[in-house]
Structures are given as C-alpha cells and as structure tokens.
Design a protein around this motif. Structure first.
Motif, PDB file in Angstrom:
ATOM      1  N   TRP A 428      -1.286 -45.575   3.539  1.00  0.00           N
ATOM      2  CA  TRP A 428      -2.694 -45.836   3.192  1.00  0.00           C
ATOM      3  C   TRP A 428      -2.881 -45.779   1.684  1.00  0.00           C
ATOM      4  N   SER A 460      -8.968 -57.435   2.950  1.00  0.00           N
ATOM      5  CA  SER A 460      -9.992 -56.514   3.476  1.00  0.00           C
ATOM      6  C   SER A 460      -9.568 -55.067   3.311  1.00  0.00           C
ATOM      7  N   ASP A 461     -10.602 -54.176   3.334  1.00  0.00           N
ATOM      8  CA  ASP A 461     -10.372 -52.742   3.223  1.00  0.00           C
ATOM      9  C   ASP A 461      -9.901 -52.202   4.586  1.00  0.00           C
ATOM     10  N   THR A 463     -10.155 -48.798   5.509  1.00  0.00           N
ATOM     11  CA  THR A 463     -10.651 -47.430   5.716  1.00  0.00           C
ATOM     12  C   THR A 463     -11.033 -47.202   7.180  1.00  0.00           C
ATOM     13  N   GLU A 464     -11.805 -48.147   7.767  1.00  0.00           N
ATOM     14  CA  GLU A 464     -12.216 -47.995   9.157  1.00  0.00           C
ATOM     15  C   GLU A 464     -11.000 -48.014  10.087  1.00  0.00           C
ATOM     16  N   LYS A 465     -10.019 -48.879   9.764  1.00  0.00           N
ATOM     17  CA  LYS A 465      -8.826 -48.947  10.603  1.00  0.00           C
ATOM     18  C   LYS A 465      -8.058 -47.637  10.567  1.00  0.00           C
ATOM     19  N   ARG A 466      -8.098 -46.973   9.419  1.00  0.00           N
ATOM     20  CA  ARG A 466      -7.409 -45.686   9.310  1.00  0.00           C
ATOM     21  C   ARG A 466      -8.085 -44.638  10.179  1.00  0.00           C
ATOM     22  N   THR A 467      -9.465 -44.657  10.239  1.00  0.00           N
ATOM     23  CA  THR A 467     -10.207 -43.694  11.075  1.00  0.00           C
ATOM     24  C   THR A 467      -9.864 -43.911  12.544  1.00  0.00           C
ATOM     25  N   SER A 468      -9.853 -45.187  12.972  1.00  0.00           N
ATOM     26  CA  SER A 468      -9.533 -45.485  14.370  1.00  0.00           C
ATOM     27  C   SER A 468      -8.108 -45.047  14.709  1.00  0.00           C
ATOM     28  N   ASP A 471      -7.913 -41.342  15.324  1.00  0.00           N
ATOM     29  CA  ASP A 471      -8.433 -40.935  16.637  1.00  0.00           C
ATOM     30  C   ASP A 471      -7.376 -41.162  17.716  1.00  0.00           C
TER      31      ASP A 471
END
Length: 952
Positions: A428, A460-461, A463-468, A471
C-alpha cells in the motif's frame, strides 16, 4: 664412507611396499661387515644393485651395454630399459602416475635421492628422458634436473661434478664407469673381465682398480694423435702450398721483366710516388677535390702486391668520373649564357603579374555585397543566442528526469503472495508513493507530454480497497483460529480414544481368555446389567462374558462417532476458509497486481518517451546551433579578410561606414591606367612581339622559368651563374695534367691472366711465413707425440706389471679357493698389447684354458684382491652379485673361509654386500658369521607389488 640405507619405490622390479609408511622398500644396516641378499633368481637382487647405480649415475650399465652392441631395435630396447615398476593390474593412468624413486644414505651423513616420471632410459637421441637428483650434504639439500640432451653438451653437468667431488675428490669424465667397475662385480663383469675382454680392455679395467687413470689418459690421448691421419694430411698440405708458391714466383718475375716494371719493390714504389703526385694535383683544384670526395682517393697505409691491383682498378673508375665532370662543366657554362639572355624579359613580366594580381583583388572587392554580409552576421548571432537558451532549458529538464530514474528498478513483487492470497503493508505504501510520483511527473513534464500527444490520467486511489481487504483478512484470521482450535480438540480426543480403546481391548482379551470363570465385570465387579444399562445392546439372559463384550463394542463405537463429528466441523471450516481465500485472491490480490503492473509500466514507458523526446530535442538544438556557428565563423572570417584587403588596397580605414565600394572603384581605375602604360612600353621597346595580354605573359613566364632554375631572385641567380662559369673554366684547365698522370698509373695495371697469377701468389705468400712455421711445429709435435706415447706405454706396462705381481692378496685368495689342481698360483703381467693372466711360470695363458667356473674364481680373486688393497674412491664397500655361480660345494666353503679371513684381517673396514641364489650358502654364511657383524635379507617370494623380503 659406507652405504647404510637404501630406499626403493616403483623402480624396475620394486613397486610399492604396503608395509612401510612411505610405500618404499627399505634396506637398513648395510654398513655392517657383511651384508647378504638371499633369494631365487628374478626376485629383485640384481635390481637392488641397479637401483644404486641409477641413483648415482642416472644410467644402468647392463642396459647401456645392450644399446652399444646394437643387437636389438629401439622398441625392444625401450622395453628392456623400463625404469618404472610394471604391475599387471595397473591401468595406463596408474602407470603414468607412478614415480620411480631411489634414495641412498651413507654413514657420513650424505644422502642422494633420484626420481623420475619417465618410463624408460633414453634409447635414441629423440627420446626425452629426464630425472631429478637431490643431494644432502652438510645439512643442506641441493637439487638438479638431469636431461638426456645434457649428455650432448660439451661442459660437464653440475650434478656430476658434485657427486665426483663426494666420491672421488675431483671431476673425471669417466667417473661412472670407473666407480662401478672398482666397487661392483656382477656375473657379466666376471666373464667380460677375462674371456670377453681383450688384453687391452682388461688392462684398462685393472688400471682403474689400481688408480692409474691419469697415466692411462696420457697414453690414450697420445695414441689418438699418433694414429691420426689428419696430422699427416696437414703436413703434406702445407708442403704442397710452399712448393706451389715458389713455382708461381718464377712465373711472375718473368712477366715483370717483360713489362719493364722492375722488381716487386720498384713496381710498388713507382705506383706510390705517382699516386702521391696525383693527390697533390687534385688538391690544387679545390672545386674538383670536393666534388670527387678526395678522402676516397687516399692510399692505404702501405701499397702491396695484395692491394695494388685494387688501387689501380679504383683509379680507372675515378678517371671516368673526372671526364664526366669536365663535360658537365662545359654544358653548364653554355646554359648559363642562355639563362642570362632571358633574365631581363622575366623581370619585366614579373612586374606585369604583380600589377595584374592587384587589379584582380580590387575587382573582386568591388563585386562584393558587404552591407548584406554585415546584416546577415548580426542575424546569425541573435539566432545562436536563442538556441543557447533552449539548450540550457533542456539540460535542466534532463537533470529533473534523474529524480524519477528509480521507477525502472522499483521492486514490489515480494509484497503480494498469490499462493497464500496475502498482501503486506509495504504494498500500500509503495503503490501510494508511486501514484504520487506519477502525479508529480505529469505536472512537471506536462508540456513535453502534450508535444508527444500522450493522454495519461492518474490511476485510482486504493484506500477503500485497502479497508475492504482488511475486513476480509480479519474474517479469514477468525476462521484460521477456529480451525486451529478444532484441530487441538481433535488431537486430544484422538489421544484419549486411542488409550481408552487400548484398555478396553485388554479387558476384552481377558474376558475371552477367561470366559468360563467370569461371572461379573472384572473392572467394576458388577454381577448384573439391567436392561436400561445395556440399552438393548445384548440380551439380559445371555452369559455375563457375552454381555460384557457387547458393552465394550458399543462403547468403542461411541468414541469413533465423536471424533468424526469434530473432524466434519474442521472440514467445514477449511471449506469456508478456501472460499474466502479465493474471494480475496479474485477481488484484491489479482486486481492489485494488475494495478501495480499497469502503473509501473505506464510510468516507465512515459519516463522513457519523455527522456527520448528531451534527448532528441536537445540534439536537434545542438546540431542547429553548430550549423549556425559554422555559418557565422565563415561569414566573420570573410568579413575580416575583406576588411584587410580593403585597407591594404585603398589605404583607407573607414571599412563598414558605407563608402567601401566607391573607394575601391576609384583605385581600380588608377590600376587599369597603369596596366595600359606597361603594355605600350613593352611593345615600343621591342621586348615583346605579341599582344601582351595577361594570359600570354603568364605563359611566357612559365617557359622562361623552366629555362632558368634556381633559388633566390633572378639577379642573385645571374650573379652566381657568372661566378660558377668562371670557376668551372679554371678547373677544366687544371684537370688536364691530372688525367695525364692517371693514364700513366694505369699502365701498371696487370691483365686478366696476370692478375689471377698475382692473386694466387699473394694468397700463398701472405701466409708463407706462417705456413713454414706451422709445418715445423707440426713435424715437431708429431715426433714428440710418438715419443710420449712410447714412454707412456712402457711406463704403464711397467707400473701395472709391478703392482699386479706384487699384489699377494690376489694369489692368496686364488690359492685358498683352489680352482685348478695344477695351476695353484697365477701371475699377471703386461706387454704392449695389454694384460694377460698366466701360470706361475709365465708360459700358459690361463684365461684361454680355464672353464667358466675356474674363470669365475679367477675374476673373483682379482677383483677382491685389488679391491681390498687399492683405494680408488672414498667408498669403502665392495658389491658382489651372485659370486658363487658355477662353484662346487668345496669351492663355496673355501670362499666362505676367504670372507671370514677378510673380516678378521686389517681389511675389515672394507665391508662386502653379496647377493646369492643359493639358500645353503646364505645359511652357512649366517653360521660362520654368528659372532660377527652380519645383515641378511631373504627374498622369500614375489607379489603383485614386487619382492617379498624378510630381514633375518
């Protein structure tokens, strides 16, 4: 000095002794009074002696004798001359790796070791045999390399000098043969000594034993000279040369008288006087003296018959040179006159050419557009400055590009594991940093990217993919922990079930063995089992053992059912875990790998394209700048030349103010008038008879210059030519008497036949005095040599006879062994033919009469008698190889008594080393020497690596 130890390895019949540390065959205590080597023939006794000989001399005389006799071809001799041990089980590689090695150790501390990797001794000159010798003396080792080709060198090898100093005290070229004939007696030596050798050869052997080698060398050398035909031929040759010279002298005297040349002395004196006068005449003509190189005319230190013809022949060639020089001087005088006539016209033509060149330069200057050149120069300077600014900007861009050069080598693949569907935190960070640098690059080089026509958008960024992703990883970790827990429970249950099953199996086995006597549970001692407890598993009316066995079977099945339930739960968890990993791999790992690949690939490609664009643009600017600079330099150089021309031709310094063309045209008009005036003057004066255009003038000048060649101005040439003409005429007058004197000298030159006769006489008489002196010396030398040879032979015969007849030891040994019933004593005397062995009366030559056995005893008596009484070298040992061959038992006993008597006598310092094939002889020696110093080695057999030896 005595030999006390011998070590042999890989030499002839000796291979590698497995019982010794260094695999060598070791013979020790050889410095005892008597050493006996006992064994059957072919077991290695003779090889023992040959090992000693090879170590000291780099040769084996027995094999050398085969080569000298020429009875065998080279290949056969090589097989018999084999040095290395040959085992039937050896491969070719094993044989090549063997190193033959022999080491001798003496009681005075001297050690001699020789090694070789060569397979055989040299048989032909082409063979490349080589060995290494190491000599230890006074605490130091010295090493030598001994090659077969060293034997062809005139100087003695260093290693031979070293060994002869140790054994003999000084070097002698025949030391090898002398040393071993004095200390070693073999069967071949015994027979060769008396029967095979001539009386002369026998004398030579005895001379070595009697240490009379210098006297023999005098005899041998003088005999070679005495019998030489070369000396007689040389005497005859010198006599013929002297007689030929006397005949030729008479013929030459007749020729000199007929030509009126006088005697030899008068002939040479006349040549010398006339030649000296010739040199003086040439010196008076200084110009000719220099041209003819007077140093080459100088006479040799002395005029002789040997060089007089060469001097006159050289003079004949010089005459031709003088005549050619005289003719060349006349031609030069004529040419000078013609050149003077052309000088005036050439001078005027040069004036016209100077005026024309000035007119041409003015005309060229008038046709130039100077104003346009000045404007063009200013424009080029401004363009060059603009290009320099662009070049600097590209250099800055190039420097900025280096900030992103690390993109090409960025390593990130280790941050994602597709197999385990795992992404480490570094991914990341690397992706975010690379995306940020990509954004900065797009901004920094936006204009270059636009010029290239590239359309690039920022990735694209994630960040959201890293959060998913995090989880999903938490869920996977929970499932993994559940699997771990269930596995632990399964392991515990499995262990308990196994132990419980073992106990129940033992109880079941006990019940089956004792079912007739069992009426209750052997564990809890229960006598009855209600239906509720049995659970319908068995009939309550059945025997107690049957009920117990049924209960045990039911209990075991309940434990297996519990294990299956836990195992099924683990399988379900693992299935969920695999499905989740697949989701992570498909939704996160694979897409993120593709995203990083695309980002790095796009970034790398864009970086390369921008770099290429900047490099190409900078190169184009540089090339354009260089082209502008070239044009500017050409234009500037031309303006500088025009300015210089303008100032020189007009005398004005206002170049660049706009009046240049007006000033040039005014001066051009004046020069045109000057040309017109020159043409009218040349026609009027009659110096030309043609229209004097510039083209015709130049043509005439070239023609005149071809006729008048020289360096400097025309006037200087004229003056020099007039001086040369006067000097040459004067020299021509002086050379006439020189030519006359040369002709007189050439009258002394002999003709072709006379010259050959004279040369033949000179070649003889030049060395006549030396010939006569040499002839006298050779005659005296021949007479003296004959006298020396006779004295040496008489002295040798007398001394050898005296020492042999006075040697009582030989007769004592001979009588004690008693070889013949009638001839109980012997005497050895010599004559001019050599040494003979006769009976006591001197009438019977015994070596012609005796059998092989008797000859063996006779040779043994002579060898021992002389060996014990004469000290040939520093070596105090005698070696006998099987001395009792052909002896009967009585003679053997007598020979043993001789050996005992020697050991008890004053000769006990002379120790003996004896080999024998007779086991009884060896046993008798051991008995006879039981109270004396004796060393005995028995050769009891022969194995795959050589002899089997036992020390007694």
């Amino acid at each position: 000095m005595n030999l006390k130890k011998v070590k042999i390895k890989n030499f002839r019949g000796y291979g590698q002794n497995q019982e010794s540390d260094d695999n060598s065959y070791i013979f020790e205590n050889l410095d005892q009074g008597l050493v006996v080597l006992n064994g059957f023939n072919g077991f290695g006794k003779t090889s023992f002696y040959e090992a000693i000989e090879w170590c000291l001399t780099d040769n084996i005389s027995r094999l050398h004798a085969l080569r000298e006799r020429g009875l065998y071809d080279a290949n056969t001799l090589k097989r018999s001359s084999y040095l290395k041990f040959i085992s039937p089980v050896d491969t070719v590689r094993d044989r090549e790796q063997r190193i033959a090695e022999v080491e001798l150790e003496f009681d005075n501390g001297v050690r001699v070791r020789r090694t070789t990797s060569s397979n055989f001794l040299s048989v032909t000159e082409r063979d490349r045999y080589e060995s290494s010798l190491h000599v230890h003396e006074d605490g130091d080792w010295q090493s030598f390399v001994c090659k077969s080709e060293d034997r062809l060198l005139p100087a003695e090898p260093t290693w031979e000098v070293q060994l002869t100093r140790i054994f003999l005290g000084s070097y002698d070229s025949g030391w090898k043969e002398q040393l071993f004939k004095a200390h070693f007696l073999s069967q071949e030596g015994m027979n060769d000594f008396l029967r095979s050798s001539t009386a002369g050869d026998r004398r030579s052997i005895l001379i070595r034993l009697l240490n009379l080698i210098p006297l023999e060398q005098i005899y041998d050398k003088s005999k070679v000279i005495k019998d030489s035909t070369r000396l007689s031929n040389k005497i005859n040759q010198l006599t013929t040369c002297i007689e030929t010279a006397v005949t030729q002298r008479r013929q030459i005297d007749d020729i000199f008288h007929a030509r009126n040349w006088g005697t030899f002395e008068e002939y040479l004196s006349n040549i010398k006087e006339s030649y000296s006068l010739l040199i003086e005449l040439i010196k008076q003509s200084s110009a000719y003296a220099e041209e003819l190189n007077l140093q080459e005319w100088e006479l040799p230190d002395a005029i002789t018959l040997n060089n007089s013809s060469a001097v006159l022949q050289k003079l004949s060639m010089k005459k031709e040179l003088i005549l050619a020089t005289q003719q060349r001087t006349n031609q030069q005088s004529i040419q000078i006159g013609k050149s003077i006539q052309s000088l005036e016209r050439l001078t005027r033509f040069e004036e016209r050419l100077i005026i024309h060149k000035r007119w041409e330069r003015l005309n060229d200057l008038a046709n130039l557009n100077l104003s346009a050149d000045l404007v063009r120069s200013k424009d080029l300077q401004e363009t060059e400055s603009s290009l320099e600014t662009q070049k600097s900007r590209f250099q800055v861009k190039k420097s900025q590009l280096n900030q992103w050069s690390h993109v090409n080598s960025l390593v990130w693949r280790h941050t994602i594991d597709e197999q385990s569907a795992s992404i480490v935190d570094d991914y990341w960070v690397i992706y975010s940093d690379l995306r940020r640098e990509y954004s900065d690059f797009l901004k920094t080089f936006s204009s270059e990217i636009a010029d290239l026509g590239f359309e690039r958008t920022l990735p694209s960024d994630i960040t959201e993919k890293r959060t998913s992703y995090n989880d999903q990883i938490k869920t996977r970790n929970f499932l993994q922990s559940q699997v771990q827990t269930k596995n632990g429970v399964l392991n515990v249950l499995s262990g308990m079930n196994t132990e419980y099953s073992r106990v129940l199996d033992e109880v079941k086995s006990y019940i089956l063995k004792n079912q007739d006597s069992i009426d209750k549970c052997p564990v809890c001692l229960t006598e009855s089992f209600p239906e509720i407890h049995v659970g319908g598993i068995a009939n309550a009316d059945s025997p107690i053992p049957d009920q117990l066995i049924a209960i045990i079977g039911h209990t075991l099945s309940l434990g297996d059912q519990k294990l299956k339930e836990v195992s099924d739960e683990i399988t379900g968890l693992q299935t969920d875990l695999a499905a989740l990993s697949k989701v992570i791999r498909e939704q996160f790992v694979t897409p993120l790998i593709d995203m990083m690949h695309h980002l790095q690939s796009d970034f790398r490609e864009l970086h390369q394209r921008v770099t290429q664009f900047i490099d190409e643009s900078a190169l184009a600017v540089t090339q354009e700048q260089q082209a502008i600079q070239t044009q500017l330099k050409v234009l500037t150089d031309r303006l500088d030349r025009d300015k210089l021309q303008y100032e020189n031709l007009t005398g004005k310094d206002d170049f660049g103010l706009g009046n240049e063309k007006k000033q040039v045209l005014a001066v051009l008009e004046e020069v045109s008038k000057e040309i017109k005036s020159w043409e009218e003057e040349m026609i009027t004066s009659g110096l030309v008879d043609f229209e004097p255009t510039i083209e015709r003038v130049i043509e005439e000048m070239d023609s005149l210059k071809t006729q008048i060649e020289g360096i400097g101005s025309i006037q200087d040439q004229l003056k020099k030519l007039e001086q040369d003409s006067s000097a040459k005429q004067e020299e021509i007058q002086k050379i006439v008497p020189v030519i006359d004197l040369i002709d007189r000298l050439l009258g002394y030159m002999p003709g072709e036949h006379e010259q050959k006769l004279l040369e033949g006489y000179v070649s003889l008489t030049g060395s006549m005095e030396n010939y006569q002196e040499t002839l006298d010396q050779l005659i005296k030398y021949k007479n003296d040599t004959n006298t020396i040879n006779g004295i040496a032979l008489d002295t040798l015969q007398r001394v050898v006879t005296e020492q042999l007849e006075n040697n009582k030891m030989v007769n004592w040994i001979y009588k004690l062994v008693y070889p013949h019933p009638h001839y109980k004593e012997i005497r050895m005397n010599g004559d001019r033919n050599g040494i003979n062995v006769k009976d006591i009366t001197g009438n019977v030559i015994l070596d012609h009469l005796f059998s092989s056995a008797q000859l063996n005893i006779l040779a043994l008596s002579i060898f021992l008698g002389l060996g014990l009484t004469q000290k040939f070298s520093n070596w105090d040992q005698l070696f006998l190889d099987d001395p009792i061959q052909s002896m009967d038992d009585i003679k053997i006993l007598s020979f043993i008594d001789v050996l005992r008597a020697i050991s008890d006598s004053n000769f006990r310092k002379r120790s003996l080393i004896i080999s024998t094939h007779d086991d009884n002889f060896a046993k008798l020696l051991a008995i006879k020497y039981r109270n004396k110093s004796l060393t005995q080695y028995n050769f009891i057999g022969y194995g795959s690596q050589g002899p089997l030896i036992q020390r007694v």
